[in-house]
Design an enzyme around this catalytic site. Structure first.
Site, PDB file in Angstrom:
ATOM      1  N   SER A   1       0.674  -1.147  -0.019  1.00 33.87           N
ATOM      2  CA  SER A   1      -0.158  -0.033  -0.242  1.00 33.87           C
ATOM      3  C   SER A   1       0.781   1.285   0.015  1.00 33.87           C
ATOM      4  O   SER A   1       2.096   1.285   0.393  1.00 33.87           O
ATOM      5  CB  SER A   1      -0.916  -0.115   1.289  1.00 33.87           C
ATOM      6  OG  SER A   1      -1.643  -0.858   1.306  1.00 33.87           O
TER       7      SER A   1
HETATM    8  N1  SAH Z   1      -1.258  -4.139   3.574  1.00 30.40           N
HETATM    9  C1  SAH Z   1      -0.534  -4.804   2.465  1.00 30.40           C
HETATM   10  C2  SAH Z   1      -1.150  -4.599   1.406  1.00 30.40           C
HETATM   11  C3  SAH Z   1      -1.362  -6.020   0.302  1.00 30.40           C
HETATM   12  S1  SAH Z   1      -2.434  -5.881  -0.939  1.00 30.40           S
HETATM   13  C4  SAH Z   1       0.868  -4.358   2.109  1.00 30.40           C
HETATM   14  O1  SAH Z   1       1.137  -2.998   2.564  1.00 30.40           O
HETATM   15  O2  SAH Z   1       1.871  -4.898   1.672  1.00 30.40           O
HETATM   16  C5  SAH Z   1      -3.736  -6.858  -0.407  1.00 30.40           C
HETATM   17  C6  SAH Z   1      -3.812  -8.158   0.205  1.00 30.40           C
HETATM   18  O3  SAH Z   1      -4.676  -8.726   0.600  1.00 30.40           O
HETATM   19  C7  SAH Z   1      -2.911  -9.148  -0.813  1.00 30.40           C
HETATM   20  O4  SAH Z   1      -1.684  -9.619  -0.149  1.00 30.40           O
HETATM   21  C8  SAH Z   1      -3.859 -10.054  -1.109  1.00 30.40           C
HETATM   22  O5  SAH Z   1      -3.372 -11.371  -1.307  1.00 30.40           O
HETATM   23  C9  SAH Z   1      -4.634 -10.358   0.373  1.00 30.40           C
HETATM   24  N2  SAH Z   1      -6.102 -10.469   0.065  1.00 30.40           N
HETATM   25  C10 SAH Z   1      -7.038 -10.492  -0.794  1.00 30.40           C
HETATM   26  N3  SAH Z   1      -8.108 -11.190  -0.576  1.00 30.40           N
HETATM   27  C11 SAH Z   1      -8.075 -11.601   0.486  1.00 30.40           C
HETATM   28  C12 SAH Z   1      -8.760 -12.590   1.459  1.00 30.40           C
HETATM   29  N4  SAH Z   1     -10.055 -13.010   1.173  1.00 30.40           N
HETATM   30  N5  SAH Z   1      -8.267 -12.968   2.743  1.00 30.40           N
HETATM   31  C13 SAH Z   1      -7.049 -12.881   2.952  1.00 30.40           C
HETATM   32  N6  SAH Z   1      -6.085 -11.860   2.270  1.00 30.40           N
HETATM   33  C14 SAH Z   1      -6.418 -11.311   1.051  1.00 30.40           C
END
Ligand code: SAH
Length: 226
Positions: free
Chosen positions: A75
């Site tokens: 993010s």
């Molecule tokens: N806060 C993280 C953002 C990652 S992007 C950072 O700063 O790195 C969003 C994340 O949500 C991804 O890793 C994706 O795999 C996860 N995600 C998407 N759907 C999901 C679900 N149903 N359960 C758990 N994680 C999920």
């Protein structure tokens, strides 16, 4: 309160990228409206370059989302700060559930501001890397679960705060159920380009719901994935 015991983090960060670049990012976040000094200080001391591929490390202190593999992104620092401020706006939190560990960057920021973080991710490869990074930074107040964020983490509920870092088509009922009284849920809701950041608070009777910024997140998908 910032947890002072996380000294390893400050040590690791020093010298790896220019301090000036980081200060510029903090200045920019402040100008964009972030105002919680604890949150800004934690972003300043968290080495974001360790959460992206080495090839992208030189861009780690730009205020942008960056790819982390598996079609996911780390993010944007502003959004990490904004969501963290919203979560903490009513006072300190002890138990926080995070859905979407990704690189673990938001997790690392939270871990320095709350007592305990419970973080759920559906892609095991991302979760494994995030775990390594947090250990390396000596952030030990985090536990991880490989699973589907739509279900939350019922066994350890309730939580004083829940943060979701992927956009849900609707607010998952399980997450509402797992909020403690007075608990706060910060979640992007919507599909495609039409997403809004919501703050939902569990009141004595029912929930209050605040529609905040227009945002852009990757989607909250269904089910765990190896
Ligand atoms: N806060 C993280 C953002 C990652 S992007 C950072 O700063 O790195 C969003 C994340 O949500 C991804 O890793 C994706 O795999 C996860 N995600 C998407 N759907 C999901 C679900 N149903 N359960 C758990 N994680 C999920």
């Amino acid at each position: 309160m910032i947890n002072r015991e996380h000294d390893g983090l400050a040590r690791r960060g020093i010298g790896m990228t220019s301090q000036r670049t980081r200060e510029r990012l903090i200045q920019r976040l402040y100008e964009e409206g972030l105002s919680n000094a604890h949150v800004l200080e934690v972003i300043r001391r968290t080495p974001r370059h360790l959460f992206v591929d080495e090839a992208l490390a030189h861009r780690a202190y730009e205020d942008t989302a960056l790819p982390i593999g598996h079609n996911q992104t780390i993010s944007q620092p502003y959004m990490v700060g904004r969501m963290t401020e919203l979560l903490l706006a009513a006072g300190p939190l002890d138990k926080v559930l995070e859905i979407g560990t990704g690189s673990g960057y938001q997790t690392a920021v939270l871990a320095q501001l709350v007592e305990r973080v419970f973080s759920v991710e559906r892609i095991q490869g991302l979760q494994d890397r995030a775990k390594e990074r947090l250990l390396e930074l000596e952030l030990r107040n985090v536990v991880f679960r490989w699973g589907d964020g739509w279900e939350g983490w019922p066994a350890l509920a309730p939580y004083n705060g829940i943060i979701v870092t992927a956009a849900a088509s609707t607010v998952p009922q399980a997450l509402l159920d797992q909020l403690a009284p007075g608990g706060r849920l910060v979640i992007p809701v919507g599909s495609g380009v039409e997403q809004q950041l919501l703050l939902i608070v569990r009141e004595e009777h029912g929930f209050s719901r605040h529609v905040l910024d227009a945002v852009r997140f990757v989607p909250l998908l269904n089910g765990p994935l190896a």
